[in-house]
Design a protein around this motif. Structure first.
Motif, PDB file in Angstrom:
ATOM      1  N   ASP A  21      -4.456   3.504   2.831  1.00 53.79           N
ATOM      2  CA  ASP A  21      -5.312   1.853   3.199  1.00 53.79           C
ATOM      3  C   ASP A  21      -3.371   1.092   1.846  1.00 53.79           C
ATOM      4  OD1 ASP A  21      -7.177   2.853   2.982  1.00 53.79           O
ATOM      5  OD2 ASP A  21      -7.109   3.196   0.413  1.00 53.79           O
ATOM      6  N   LEU A  22      -2.958   1.321   1.976  1.00 53.98           N
ATOM      7  CA  LEU A  22      -1.596   0.704   1.531  1.00 53.98           C
ATOM      8  C   LEU A  22      -1.111  -0.331   3.043  1.00 53.98           C
ATOM      9  CD1 LEU A  22       0.959  -0.396  -0.167  1.00 53.98           C
ATOM     10  CD2 LEU A  22       2.325   1.946   0.834  1.00 53.98           C
ATOM     11  N   GLN A  23      -0.563   0.765   4.039  1.00 53.09           N
ATOM     12  CA  GLN A  23      -0.278   0.481   5.258  1.00 53.09           C
ATOM     13  C   GLN A  23      -1.372  -1.080   5.928  1.00 53.09           C
ATOM     14  OE1 GLN A  23      -0.047   4.351   7.044  1.00 53.09           O
ATOM     15  NE2 GLN A  23       2.082   4.161   7.657  1.00 53.09           N
ATOM     16  N   LEU A  24      -2.567  -0.621   5.075  1.00 54.13           N
ATOM     17  CA  LEU A  24      -3.545  -1.679   6.563  1.00 54.13           C
ATOM     18  C   LEU A  24      -4.061  -3.155   5.501  1.00 54.13           C
ATOM     19  CD1 LEU A  24      -6.560   0.736   6.953  1.00 54.13           C
ATOM     20  CD2 LEU A  24      -5.566   0.073   8.593  1.00 54.13           C
ATOM     21  N   ARG A  25      -3.496  -2.532   3.959  1.00 53.94           N
ATOM     22  CA  ARG A  25      -3.783  -3.952   3.137  1.00 53.94           C
ATOM     23  C   ARG A  25      -2.530  -4.902   3.003  1.00 53.94           C
ATOM     24  NH1 ARG A  25      -8.586  -1.240  -0.953  1.00 53.94           N
ATOM     25  NH2 ARG A  25      -9.788  -0.145   0.514  1.00 53.94           N
ATOM     26  N   GLU A  26      -1.013  -4.208   2.614  1.00 47.92           N
ATOM     27  CA  GLU A  26      -0.333  -4.873   2.224  1.00 47.92           C
ATOM     28  C   GLU A  26       0.499  -5.359   3.046  1.00 47.92           C
ATOM     29  OE1 GLU A  26      -0.711  -5.731  -0.450  1.00 47.92           O
ATOM     30  OE2 GLU A  26      -2.138  -4.535  -1.834  1.00 47.92           O
ATOM     31  N   HIS A  27       1.659  -6.143   2.788  1.00 48.24           N
ATOM     32  CA  HIS A  27       3.010  -6.591   3.425  1.00 48.24           C
ATOM     33  C   HIS A  27       4.140  -5.719   3.534  1.00 48.24           C
ATOM     34  CE1 HIS A  27       6.911  -8.709   3.990  1.00 48.24           C
ATOM     35  NE2 HIS A  27       5.992  -9.900   3.873  1.00 48.24           N
ATOM     36  N   ASP A  28       4.853  -5.685   4.123  1.00 50.10           N
ATOM     37  CA  ASP A  28       5.689  -4.532   4.727  1.00 50.10           C
ATOM     38  C   ASP A  28       6.494  -4.645   3.910  1.00 50.10           C
ATOM     39  OD1 ASP A  28       4.468  -4.794   7.334  1.00 50.10           O
ATOM     40  OD2 ASP A  28       6.525  -5.040   8.210  1.00 50.10           O
ATOM     41  N   PHE A  29       7.329  -5.531   3.321  1.00 51.70           N
ATOM     42  CA  PHE A  29       8.006  -5.281   1.859  1.00 51.70           C
ATOM     43  C   PHE A  29       7.594  -4.293   0.974  1.00 51.70           C
ATOM     44  CE2 PHE A  29      11.756  -7.940   1.783  1.00 51.70           C
ATOM     45  CZ  PHE A  29      11.826  -8.036   2.983  1.00 51.70           C
ATOM     46  N   THR A  30       5.708  -4.385   0.780  1.00 52.63           N
ATOM     47  CA  THR A  30       5.523  -3.853  -0.570  1.00 52.63           C
ATOM     48  C   THR A  30       5.372  -2.406   0.220  1.00 52.63           C
ATOM     49  OG1 THR A  30       4.221  -5.803  -0.921  1.00 52.63           O
ATOM     50  CG2 THR A  30       2.923  -3.944  -1.827  1.00 52.63           C
TER      51      THR A  30
END
Length: 1015
Positions: A98-107
């Motif tokens: 979910d993190l990879q799908l929803r967030e900015h690369d930095f995040t």
């Protein structure tokens, strides 16, 4: 403008023209705002017709020429001069989180602290091969990596190796394309797509694509100008029909076109989710830099400037947030360039406060300054544009100019927005210009903040950070006169900080957008909120700070704090509501301590949902001393069925009972990651022990199991023993404070005869008598793996000691034996002493509180003269007296193995202390001497003081409660001026008074500043 944009030749020449810094800035900003020339068209690959069909005879020669052309095209790339070893293999992953799908690369990098998921590596030579004998090669493969991770470098490296015949030998053709190549077309057919890469193929080219094994490489899905829409694309099976490019790609992926062609797509993670998971046969991920690779990268940047390299390295290592981002190769290069320029410029800096850079925006400002100063640029090129943009020949021979890293585009965009808002009337985010009037910087900033908070994918997060950072006085000072006007918008800084904090009062759960607001406040150098939370964490006062802003600040600290990186200790401070709001951020804590929070079963349901998440990175979690019953344990057990990260679970001092233990045991039959489980004080009883034993019979990963204080009797021990006969993974079993008795001890002894894995067994306080000990010692004569055995607080008499002694003479593996608080007396201790004289493996022996007197101490002294392995001997609370102490001291003059001697409360007076002092004057190995609770007095203190002037090995000396008085304490303190080894001394409880304690403490600090004193 997207991260990578194809520009025309006229635009490129404008961007790279020379001129003053102000002109360069204007040219770059104009281009990014699309004010430059737009009249040219990027040259397209001609639609070539074949000279002749690709027949069997011409096949080899054409492919050979094709391979040579690929090598020629890619041979000059600097990244190919020795490709990094990390690209030799990728990580095989199961879909996107979910993190990879929803967030900015930095995040993504910050939240995971630069760590990849546990994954199986796969070499480039096996990237497109079956994973097993019964599987088939993947048709659709996707490789993901955040911006700057090296996806294009990887593709070029693979294509080059294929052209050289080193990988992918089963592919007749490898056809490399980038989405930048495809962006120049509005419509395209599969036929033209093939011939754009492999010209002069004609109809035979389509035959190759349908009959031979071909790999189509599509690099950079995140740069595709039209998102792929698999739900609304019309199927197309005609390879000559021209359709929209995005429709062409979706039909190729679905297999409607080129169904036998293997397809390899690279992408940033957030965009890769456009392709349905059901169509993806294999997903891999590029790993980032390790700590050593970061160092190597920076060394290559400064090969002959060791001093400069040291300064840059120290700064990267000192700033945790900066170090985490340097796991991304492109960011590491950018950081090295900026810090290198800054270090060279330091002598010329008028304001020492500008070093070191404190924020991301400051770092990028120094990179901008480096570009303006033309450091490291080729003569005749505009330094500014050359540092921000790079010219690339794409895989299909077209030319593109792109940002060297996504974050540089975001920095320039923020700078443009910052300056444009001064004169903009309408919303800068509205392309048509038709919106309500917006006047003033603060209004525009509010608009940007609102849009950033509403963007679920976080695409504006870093832009907002840079925009906030530009208000920092340090940044304004750096960019004044070049990118910013002197003092521009500085009067709004306090209002912007208030505006940002106002964004933190809406969310029930602390989302990534709220955490990003804290990053913005940090860029603004408004750190009061975070600082107050950090102080509260350190002092244990978090419980009173529960507002939305406090929760967001806590989530931010969980992400960036060095302390939280090691262990996030949230014990005694969380309510269920606060925990629930923090759940999205707890996913990425590696070690989480939630002890003594009065959590009940509903909270375990919440934590279970976290542990079940694909994003979960929690490796250790402690839930000791809460109010968890069997329902809570069942919720945690359900999460263990799917969790892939947790290695340690501590449920000490709860009430999960037999049913809770059974649920966890059922999960352990499936779980393959948990290695440590503590169920101490949970009333699991025999039924719970039986369930855990059943799990151990099949589980081969659990290595530590703590079952102390669980009312387990002989029946439970019997079932555990049966499991140990089969289990080979368990290394430590803590069974103390149960009631297994001699029957349970006998069962465990039989298991030890065949078990070849257990290394530590704790049977403290289990009502084991001589009969049970005899069986255990018989097993030690056979067992070759047990290293530690704890038999404290049982009922071992001299008779049992005889069995112990016999085992020590035979066993050659046991290293630690604890017999504290038994009934050995002198007779039993003497038997053990004789065995110690013959044993050559035992390292620590605890004989505390065993009614041992001088005769046994003499026997132990004799043993120390013969033994060369024992390093720790504990004789405390045994009345060995001066005679016994003297016997042990005499042995210390010759013994060179013992490093720790514990003689607390052993009836030792001045005479014994004098003997020990004489031994210390000779001994060169003893490091710890504990004499607490004796009565050595002033005379004993003087004797020890004399030896301390000579001895250099002793590190810790405990003389607490020894009737030293002021004179004795002064003697010890005076002796320390000549001692250079002592690190800790305890003189408490010696009747020196408060003023005397202060005086002596100060004297010791003066004479031995490295020694810690307790008064």
């Amino acid at each position: 403008m997207r991260k990578q944009e194809v520009w025309t030749g006229g635009e490129a020449s404008q961007a790279h023209s020379t001129g003053s810094p102000a002109e360069q800035v204007k040219a770059l900003v104009d281009l990014l705002a699309w004010k430059g020339s737009q009249g040219g068209q990027t040259p397209q690959v001609p639609d070539r017709t074949p000279d002749s069909p690709l027949g069997p005879r011409s096949n080899d020669s054409r492919i050979r020429r094709y391979r040579e052309a690929l090598l020629s095209r890619m041979g000059g790339g600097p990244e190919l001069n020795g490709p990094p070893p990390r690209l030799a293999s990728l990580l095989l992953v199961e879909g996107l989180t979910d993190l990879q799908l929803r967030e900015h690369d930095f995040t993504q990098v910050e939240a995971t602290r630069g760590q990849q998921r546990p994954a199986r590596p796969i070499g480039l030579d096996r990237l497109f091969l079956p994973l097993s004998r019964v599987s088939i090669p993947p048709r659709i493969s996707i490789t993901v990596g955040v911006a700057g991770m090296g996806k294009t470098t990887l593709v070029r490296h693979f294509v080059r190796l294929w052209a050289q015949g080193q990988v992918g030998r089963d592919f007749l053709l490898v056809l490399p394309l980038t989405f930048r190549d495809l962006n120049i077309h509005e419509k395209l057919s599969a036929d033209r797509l093939l011939r754009s890469v492999f010209p002069n193929t004609g109809e035979a080219g389509l035959d190759v694509a349908t009959q031979a094994r071909v790999l189509l490489v599509l690099d950079g899905l995140d740069e595709c100008k039209t998102p792929l829409d698999f739900s609304n694309t019309v199927a197309c099976t005609d390879p000559k029909k021209e359709i929209q490019v995005d429709h062409l790609i979706t039909n190729i992926v679905r297999g409607n076109l080129f169904p036998k062609v293997s397809v390899w797509i690279t992408s940033r993670p957030s965009v890769a989710g456009q392709i349905p998971g059901g169509l993806v046969d294999r997903m891999t991920e590029i790993r980032g830099f390790t700590e050593e690779e970061i160092k190597v990268c920076l060394e290559r940047m400064f090969p002959e400037e060791q001093t400069l390299l040291g300064q840059v390295l120290s700064q990267v290592q000192a700033d945790r947030a900066l170090y985490l981002m340097c796991t991304v190769p492109a960011f590491c290069n950018l950081t090295g360039a900026a810090l290198g320029h800054l270090c060279r410029s330091r002598p010329a800096l008028h304001d020492a406060e500008l070093w070191p850079p404190r924020t991301l925006c400051e770092l990028y400002c120094w990179y901008f300054q480096m570009a303006l100063s033309r450091e490291g640029q080729e003569k005749g090129k505009g330094a500014l544009c050359s540092c921000f943009l790079q010219r690339e020949e794409t895989l299909a021979s077209s030319v593109a100019y792109c940002f060297t890293h996504l974050s540089l585009q975001e920095f320039v965009a923020a700078a443009y927005y910052y300056s444009a808002s001064r004169r903009a009337i309408f919303d800068l985010f509205t392309e048509s210009g038709m919106s309500w009037p917006r006047l003033g910087f603060l209004t525009h900033f509010r608009s940007a903040a609102q849009r950033a908070m509403q963007a679920e994918d976080g695409r504006l997060d870093v832009f907002l950070r840079f925009l906030s950072g530009l208000l920092s006085p340090r940044v304004n000072a750096l960019l004044a006169g070049s990118l910013l006007a002197q003092g521009e918008h500085q009067s709004y800084r306090a209002q912007v900080a208030e505006l940002l904090q106002g964004c933190l009062h809406r969310d029930t759960a602390v989302c990534a957008r709220a955490v990003n607001v804290l990053h913005c406040l940090n860029e603004l150098q408004h750190t009061e909120l975070v600082r107050s939370m950090a102080e509260a964490m350190e002092s244990g006062a978090l419980a009173r700070l529960t507002g939305p802003a406090h929760r967001a600040a806590l989530a931010y600290l969980l992400q960036v704090s060095d302390t939280c990186a090691r262990e996030a200790n949230l014990s005694l401070c969380l309510s269920q509501g606060v925990l629930q709001s923090l759940l999205p951020q707890l996913l990425y804590c590696r070690s989480l301590r939630l002890d003594t929070n009065q959590f009940q079963d509903p909270v375990m349901e919440l934590l279970g949902s976290v542990l079940s998440g694909k994003d979960c990175r929690i490796q250790k979690i402690s839930l000791a001393e809460n109010q968890i019953s069997n329902k809570g344990a069942k919720a945690l057990a359900r999460s263990l069925l799917v969790n892939r990260s947790l290695t340690a679970l501590d449920l000490r001092s709860n009430t999960i009972g037999p049913q809770g233990a059974k649920a966890l045991a059922e999960a352990l039959k499936i779980n393959r990651t948990l290695t440590s489980l503590s169920l101490q004080s949970n009333m699991i009883k025999d039924d719970g022990a039986r369930s855990m034993a059943e799990a151990l019979a099949s589980n081969q990963t659990l290595s530590l199991l703590h079952l102390q204080k669980n009312s387990i009797g002989p029946a439970g021990a019997q079932r555990m023993a049966e499991a140990l006969r089969q289990n080979r993974s368990l290394k430590e079993l803590m069974f103390s404070s149960n009631s297994i008795g001699d029957g349970g001890a006998k069962a465990l002894a039989e298991a030890l005869k065949v078990n070849q894995g257990l290394e530590s067994l704790d049977l403290q306080s289990n009502s084991i008598s001589d009969a049970g000990v005899a069986m255990l010692m018989e097993a030690l004569g056979v067992n070759q793996t047990l290293l530690s055995l704890n038999l404290r607080e049982n009922s071992i008499s001299p008779e049992g000691a005889q069995a112990l002694a016999h085992a020590l003479c035979i066993n050659s593996t046991l290293k630690h034996l604890d017999l504290t608080a038994n009934l050995l007396h002198d007779q039993g201790a003497q038997a053990i002493a004789v065995a110690v004289g013959k044993n050559h493996t035992l390292k620590s022996l605890h004989l505390q509180w065993n009614f041992i007197q001088a005769s046994a101490a003499r026997a132990l002294g004799q043993a120390l003269l013969l033994n060369s392995s024992l390093t720790s001997l504990d004789l405390q609370e045994n009345a060995i007296g001066d005679e016994g102490a003297s016997a042990v001291a005499s042995a210390l003059k010759a013994n060179t193995a013992l490093t720790a001697l514990y003689l607390q409360v052993a009836s030792i007076g001045a005479q014994g202390a004098q003997a020990l002092g004489e031994a210390l004057a000779v001994n060169r190995t003893l490091e710890i001497l504990d004499l607490r609770g004796n009565a050595i007095g002033v005379a004993g203190a003087k004797a020890l003081a004399s030896s301390l002037k000579i001895n250099s090995s002793l590190r810790r000396l405990n003389l607490q409660e020894n009737s030293l008085g002021m004179d004795g304490a002064i003697c010890i303190a005076s002796a320390l001026s000549g001692n250079h080894g002592l690190q800790h001394i305890n003189l408490q409880g010696n009747q020196v008074g408060d003023s005397g304690a202060r005086m002596i403490s100060e004297a010791i600090k003066t004479k031995a500043p490295s020694c810690t004193v307790k008064m």
